[in-house]
Design an enzyme around this catalytic site. Structure first.
Site, short mmCIF file in Angstrom:
data_model
loop_
_atom_site.label_atom_id
_atom_site.label_comp_id
_atom_site.label_asym_id
_atom_site.label_seq_id
_atom_site.Cartn_x
_atom_site.Cartn_y
_atom_site.Cartn_z
N LYS A 1 50.36 4.74 47.50
CA LYS A 1 51.58 5.39 47.96
C LYS A 1 51.74 5.20 49.47
O LYS A 1 50.76 5.00 50.20
CB LYS A 1 51.56 6.88 47.63
CG LYS A 1 51.51 7.19 46.13
CD LYS A 1 52.79 6.76 45.43
CE LYS A 1 52.81 7.17 43.97
NZ LYS A 1 51.87 6.38 43.16
N ASP A 2 53.00 5.29 49.92
CA ASP A 2 53.31 5.07 51.33
C ASP A 2 52.55 6.04 52.23
O ASP A 2 52.32 7.20 51.88
CB ASP A 2 54.82 5.27 51.56
CG ASP A 2 55.65 4.28 50.77
OD1 ASP A 2 56.06 3.26 51.35
OD2 ASP A 2 55.88 4.53 49.58
N ARG A 3 52.18 5.54 53.41
CA ARG A 3 51.49 6.37 54.38
C ARG A 3 52.45 7.33 55.06
O ARG A 3 52.22 8.53 55.10
CB ARG A 3 50.79 5.50 55.43
CG ARG A 3 50.12 6.31 56.55
CD ARG A 3 49.48 5.42 57.59
NE ARG A 3 48.83 6.20 58.63
CZ ARG A 3 49.42 6.61 59.75
NH1 ARG A 3 50.70 6.30 59.96
NH2 ARG A 3 48.76 7.32 60.64
#
Length: 361
Positions: free
Chosen positions: A87-89
């Site tokens: 998942k995106d940071r």
């Protein structure tokens, strides 16, 4: 073209759009809360077993870093931690992780100690097995774009078109790394210029090369206007699965099933042998792949098999709200799909990420 010559490819920002030019521009990810992702696992925890599933909300942290922190807190090797997807940071995301259950007599780790690091463990459930990559059905997004004011009528029309047709299922720019670095590294790997590449990096680089071949083929189908329509010789994919079949000829039933999103046209994820498509569809795929030589031949030598990916991405429950210069979009996507492929069909986005230390990135 010699092996050392770098192929020319189309960057993500230059890929053709299917629904027309963007309606305006806006700022994305000003704060992590502007980009929210909720994982949809597709099954419930078992309620028993030698593992546990943790429902975790993370803020401003990437998935692998969170996995390491969970492992350290539980006192287990990081290799025993499982998760379904990266998942995106720079976002607020909720996703599942798995870890071995404590041995008899051991207490549950103090998960609350992770809160200061942007990690909240919201639920803990017993489960029978380690969570594997890819074992999720999709993700739900809530994205806020700032400093934008789109014409309401044009926005309504664009969203109606997207609901009716979907969007091109491009691999997002995250797959290719900063300044397409993963593609440069993939070329070095495939031509033998890079030595001793760690297995994890090797997998990322091979995936990047395959993804670029797919994006180039999809871009050509978008230019031709048939990215969302079956063609004779296509390999339709069944919605919600990776199964496909060869359709050398088409009839009204197949066309009707494609219109209602039961079937989708597909493109190649390159590997050994020729693509399973036929006729002009296969000829186009071979021609596009040859433009990225020597990647197709070298990918086949890596032992990868020919696979297929849907050219079309359908959007679930697409809703929007536009207030005071902010546009909020909510929608669901199947696993392996990129929210940026949806956004680029609506609006141009630019990011000015404010890191925790106050510096831009």
């Amino acid at each position: 073209m010699s092996d050392s010559t770098l192929p020319r490819w189309t960057t993500f920002t230059d890929l053709p759009r299917a629904h027309g030019e963007p309606l305006g521009s806006g700022r994305l990810r000003v704060e992590p809360e502007d980009f929210r992702v909720t994982e949809v696992l597709g099954f419930d925890p078992d309620g028993e077993g030698d593992h546990r599933l943790l429902w975790v909300r993370k803020t401003g942290a990437n998935t692998e870093w969170v996995a390491r922190r969970l492992a350290a807190t539980a006192g287990v090797p990081v290799s025993t931690v499982g998760y379904a997807g990266l998942k995106d940071r720079w976002a607020v995301t909720e996703q599942w992780f798995s870890l071995p259950r404590p041995r008899t007599g051991e207490s549950e780790p103090d998960w609350g100690s992770l809160a200061e690091q942007g990690i909240e463990v919201l639920e803990v459930h017993a489960h029978r097995r380690k969570l594997k990559r890819g074992s999720l059905s999709g993700n739900r997004f809530r994205i806020r774009l700032r400093d934008c004011q789109l014409d309401p009528a044009a926005l309504d029309a664009r969203l109606k078109s997207i609901r009716a047709r979907g969007v091109p299922n491009y691999f997002g720019e995250q797959r290719f790394g900063h300044a397409d670095g993963n593609l440069h590294r993939a070329h070095a790997l495939l031509t033998g210029a890079a030595k001793r590449v760690p297995p994890h990096q090797r997998g990322l680089q091979l995936s990047a090369a395959r993804s670029q071949i797919f994006n180039e083929l999809l871009a050509e189908r978008v230019r031709r206007g048939d990215w969302d329509r079956l063609q004779p010789g296509d390999c339709p994919q069944l919605a919600g699965s990776h199964s496909f079949f060869l359709a050398e000829t088409l009839d009204e039933t197949l066309h009707e099933r494609a219109v209602r999103f039961d079937l989708h046209p597909t493109g190649p994820l390159w590997g050994r042998g020729e693509p399973p498509s036929r006729h002009t569809v296969q000829a186009l795929e071979l021609a596009v792949a040859s433009g990225l030589a020597p990647w197709p031949e070298r990918l086949a030598e890596q032992g990868l098999d020919q696979e297929r990916r849907s050219l079309r991405l359908t959007i679930e429950n697409l809703e929007h709200e536009q207030i005071d210069g902010c546009l909020t979009l909510e929608f669901g996507l199947s696993s392996g799909a990129y929210a940026t492929s949806v956004l680029r069909e609506i609006i141009d986005t630019f990011e000015q990420v404010q890191r925790r230390d106050g510096s831009d990135g």
